[in-house]
Write an enzyme that holds these catalytic residues in place. Structure first.
Site, PDB file in Angstrom:
ATOM      1  N   ASP A   1       0.791  -1.248   0.000  1.00 32.63           N
ATOM      2  CA  ASP A   1       0.000   0.000   0.000  1.00 32.63           C
ATOM      3  C   ASP A   1       0.822   1.297   0.000  1.00 32.63           C
ATOM      4  O   ASP A   1       0.465   2.263   0.708  1.00 32.63           O
ATOM      5  CB  ASP A   1      -0.945   0.012   1.211  1.00 32.63           C
ATOM      6  CG  ASP A   1      -1.918  -1.144   1.211  1.00 32.63           C
ATOM      7  OD1 ASP A   1      -1.926  -1.930   0.259  1.00 32.63           O
ATOM      8  OD2 ASP A   1      -2.683  -1.268   2.190  1.00 32.63           O
TER       9      ASP A   1
ATOM     10  N   GLU B   1      -4.641  -0.799  -1.306  1.00 36.41           N
ATOM     11  CA  GLU B   1      -5.931  -0.905  -0.614  1.00 36.41           C
ATOM     12  C   GLU B   1      -6.926   0.014  -1.311  1.00 36.41           C
ATOM     13  O   GLU B   1      -6.619   1.183  -1.572  1.00 36.41           O
ATOM     14  CB  GLU B   1      -5.797  -0.484   0.862  1.00 36.41           C
ATOM     15  CG  GLU B   1      -7.136  -0.582   1.603  1.00 36.41           C
ATOM     16  CD  GLU B   1      -7.042  -0.227   3.090  1.00 36.41           C
ATOM     17  OE1 GLU B   1      -5.923  -0.085   3.609  1.00 36.41           O
ATOM     18  OE2 GLU B   1      -8.117  -0.095   3.703  1.00 36.41           O
TER      19      GLU B   1
ATOM     20  N   LYS C   1      -6.601  -4.917  -3.060  1.00 39.93           N
ATOM     21  CA  LYS C   1      -7.208  -5.571  -1.897  1.00 39.93           C
ATOM     22  C   LYS C   1      -8.254  -4.660  -1.250  1.00 39.93           C
ATOM     23  O   LYS C   1      -7.997  -3.468  -1.060  1.00 39.93           O
ATOM     24  CB  LYS C   1      -6.133  -5.978  -0.891  1.00 39.93           C
ATOM     25  CG  LYS C   1      -5.312  -4.832  -0.308  1.00 39.93           C
ATOM     26  CD  LYS C   1      -4.173  -5.398   0.520  1.00 39.93           C
ATOM     27  CE  LYS C   1      -3.410  -4.359   1.301  1.00 39.93           C
ATOM     28  NZ  LYS C   1      -4.162  -3.623   2.301  1.00 39.93           N
TER      29      LYS C   1
ATOM     30  N   LYS D   1      -7.488  -4.959   4.936  1.00 37.24           N
ATOM     31  CA  LYS D   1      -6.175  -4.609   5.458  1.00 37.24           C
ATOM     32  C   LYS D   1      -5.144  -5.683   5.102  1.00 37.24           C
ATOM     33  O   LYS D   1      -4.006  -5.370   4.766  1.00 37.24           O
ATOM     34  CB  LYS D   1      -6.240  -4.411   6.979  1.00 37.24           C
ATOM     35  CG  LYS D   1      -7.271  -3.369   7.433  1.00 37.24           C
ATOM     36  CD  LYS D   1      -7.059  -2.020   6.785  1.00 37.24           C
ATOM     37  CE  LYS D   1      -8.057  -0.983   7.279  1.00 37.24           C
ATOM     38  NZ  LYS D   1      -8.065   0.232   6.406  1.00 37.24           N
TER      39      LYS D   1
ATOM     40  N   VAL E   1       3.284   0.309   4.181  1.00 41.26           N
ATOM     41  CA  VAL E   1       2.566   1.030   5.235  1.00 41.26           C
ATOM     42  C   VAL E   1       1.163   0.463   5.420  1.00 41.26           C
ATOM     43  O   VAL E   1       0.597  -0.083   4.487  1.00 41.26           O
ATOM     44  CB  VAL E   1       2.478   2.537   4.895  1.00 41.26           C
ATOM     45  CG1 VAL E   1       3.860   3.149   4.821  1.00 41.26           C
ATOM     46  CG2 VAL E   1       1.712   2.803   3.593  1.00 41.26           C
ATOM     47  N   THR E   2       0.626   0.633   6.617  1.00 38.03           N
ATOM     48  CA  THR E   2       1.299   1.074   7.810  1.00 38.03           C
ATOM     49  C   THR E   2       1.732  -0.148   8.631  1.00 38.03           C
ATOM     50  O   THR E   2       1.117  -1.204   8.534  1.00 38.03           O
ATOM     51  CB  THR E   2       0.410   1.976   8.716  1.00 38.03           C
ATOM     52  OG1 THR E   2      -0.729   1.209   9.160  1.00 38.03           O
ATOM     53  CG2 THR E   2      -0.088   3.194   7.952  1.00 38.03           C
TER      54      THR E   2
ATOM     55  N   CYS F   1      -1.869  -2.579   7.855  1.00 38.68           N
ATOM     56  CA  CYS F   1      -1.836  -3.500   6.721  1.00 38.68           C
ATOM     57  C   CYS F   1      -0.595  -4.382   6.680  1.00 38.68           C
ATOM     58  O   CYS F   1      -0.662  -5.533   6.242  1.00 38.68           O
ATOM     59  CB  CYS F   1      -2.032  -2.727   5.426  1.00 38.68           C
ATOM     60  SG  CYS F   1      -3.713  -2.081   5.295  1.00 38.68           S
TER      61      CYS F   1
ATOM     62  N   GLN G   1       8.529 -13.646  21.141  1.00 31.76           N
ATOM     63  CA  GLN G   1       8.302 -15.074  21.405  1.00 31.76           C
ATOM     64  C   GLN G   1       8.975 -15.975  20.362  1.00 31.76           C
ATOM     65  O   GLN G   1       8.360 -16.879  19.805  1.00 31.76           O
ATOM     66  CB  GLN G   1       6.802 -15.373  21.459  1.00 31.76           C
ATOM     67  CG  GLN G   1       6.066 -14.565  22.533  1.00 31.76           C
ATOM     68  CD  GLN G   1       4.583 -14.823  22.519  1.00 31.76           C
ATOM     69  OE1 GLN G   1       4.133 -15.893  22.945  1.00 31.76           O
ATOM     70  NE2 GLN G   1       3.822 -13.862  22.024  1.00 31.76           N
TER      71      GLN G   1
HETATM   72  C1  C5J Z   1      -2.977   0.549   5.640  1.00 23.45           C
HETATM   73  C2  C5J Z   1      -4.711   1.735   6.812  1.00 23.45           C
HETATM   74  N1  C5J Z   1      -2.479   0.361   4.424  1.00 23.45           N
HETATM   75  N2  C5J Z   1      -3.909   2.125   7.787  1.00 23.45           N
HETATM   76  N3  C5J Z   1      -4.234   1.042   5.733  1.00 23.45           N
HETATM   77  O1  C5J Z   1      -2.314   0.316   6.631  1.00 23.45           O
HETATM   78  O2  C5J Z   1      -5.884   2.011   6.861  1.00 23.45           O
END
Ligand code: C5J
Length: 228
Positions: A31, A79, A136, A139, A164-165, A169, A209
């Site tokens: 994204d 996205e 997509k 997320k 990102v972010t 996502c 972990q």
């Molecule tokens: C992504 C969002 N790409 N933060 N989307 O992380 O809404």
């Protein structure tokens, strides 16, 4: 489908070094769209400081160049939603209760709508001809997409996930990938969050972990390994 053979490259990572066979590893860039990284986009209209994300552009550009130089598979995601918004759940549309919503007009066209300027990947990381682009609606990059099929058909067993972010996502996609059997390395300098504390915790959760979801590393090590 290529069967995974012995890993041939190893890079420093936490919680322990990440070993991978380049031909069975894809770079998955999440994204890196104008809507998230440029003023006037979806991210900025939610009140976020987009400069927090823009620092990841240059490391991604260098890693992508090295990846392409090694002849490896790079995949880009975006996205967004269909122009008629038929794939936009009401819950996602009204979440937050803000004045501006997905599908509304903005300075870069309708927000998070496919085909609009803001939905495009930033020019610095424009996909090359032949590199798959995954559109997509959610997320995670595996939800309601053909990403898994594309990876399986290419014999991919490991992913380097950037973009990102970090906490939304990227994290969702790494978790989805982990459950589907992929080993994921996340270069910390190539993922970004609007919130420094989420950047830190988003990465900490991946490598905790014993690497519960994957590995966290650095793009410079990857580039050096690819160029060696
Ligand atoms: C992504 C969002 N790409 N933060 N989307 O992380 O809404």
């Amino acid at each position: 489908m290529r069967l995974p053979s012995s890993p041939t490259l190893t890079v420093a990572a936490a919680p322990y070094p990440f070993a991978f066979e380049p031909a069975c590893t894809a770079l998955l860039i999440i994204d890196m769209q104008r809507d998230f990284l440029e003023p006037g986009g979806f991210g900025a209209m939610l009140g976020n400081d987009v400069s927090q994300l823009r620092r990841v552009i240059e490391p991604n550009r260098r890693l992508l160049a090295a990846w392409r130089g090694a002849g490896l598979l790079a995949i880009h995601t975006r996205e967004g939603h269909r122009p008629d918004l038929s794939d936009l759940p009401l819950a996602k549309k009204i979440r937050g209760g803000g004045a501006t919503r997905i599908g509304d007009p903005g300075p870069m066209g309708r927000i998070l709508v496919r085909g609009e300027a803001g939905h495009d990947i930033i020019p610095e990381l424009r996909p090359a001809p032949g590199e798959p682009i995954i559109d997509k609606p959610g997320k995670g990059a595996f939800f309601a997409t053909d990403l898994h099929a594309i990876l399986q058909n290419a014999g991919i067993t490991r992913l380097v996930v950037t973009g990102v972010t970090t906490e939304v996502c990227v994290n969702t996609t790494v978790r989805e990938a982990n459950d589907r059997g992929y080993d994921c390395l996340v270069p910390a300098d190539c993922v970004g969050s609007y919130f420094p504390e989420f950047q830190e915790m988003g990465l900490a959760m991946i490598k905790a972990q014993g690497g519960i979801f994957g590995w966290v590393g650095d793009s410079e090590d990857l580039v050096a390994a690819l160029e060696s």
